[in-house]
Motif scaffolding. Sequence first.
Motif, short mmCIF file in Angstrom:
data_model
loop_
_atom_site.label_atom_id
_atom_site.label_comp_id
_atom_site.label_asym_id
_atom_site.label_seq_id
_atom_site.Cartn_x
_atom_site.Cartn_y
_atom_site.Cartn_z
N THR A 3 28.60 50.15 49.85
CA THR A 3 28.40 48.82 49.29
C THR A 3 29.00 48.74 47.89
N THR A 30 27.25 47.27 55.33
CA THR A 30 26.15 46.31 55.27
C THR A 30 25.87 45.66 56.62
N ARG A 31 26.89 45.54 57.45
CA ARG A 31 26.69 44.97 58.78
C ARG A 31 25.76 45.86 59.63
N ILE A 33 23.24 47.62 58.50
CA ILE A 33 21.89 47.34 58.03
C ILE A 33 21.43 45.97 58.54
N ALA A 34 22.32 45.00 58.47
CA ALA A 34 21.98 43.65 58.96
C ALA A 34 21.63 43.67 60.44
N ILE A 37 18.06 44.87 60.81
CA ILE A 37 17.14 43.81 60.38
C ILE A 37 17.07 42.73 61.45
N HIS A 38 18.21 42.36 61.99
CA HIS A 38 18.28 41.34 63.03
C HIS A 38 17.41 41.73 64.23
#
Length: 62
Positions: A3, A30-31, A33-34, A37-38
Motif C-alpha cells: 500500500t 488492497t483488493r 483485503i477488500a 471484508i466483502h
Amino acid sequence: IDTDIMGGTLTQERKDDMVKDLVVNRVGNTRDIAAAIHYFIGEDSGYVSGQTLNVDGGLYMH
C-alpha cells in the motif's frame, strides 16, 4: 500488503524476495483485503462467527 502507507519503501527486489515466502507467489494488495471484508459483510458469511481470517498469501502456513 503493498500500500502507499509504506511510502514506496519496498524496492522491486525486496518484493521479489518476499514473494518467495508466499504460497500465492505475489505480494498482496488492497483488493485482497477488500475481498475479505466483502465476504464478512455479505450474506454468504451469515452463519460464520468468531473467526480469524489471515489475509497473508499463505505466509502464516510456513
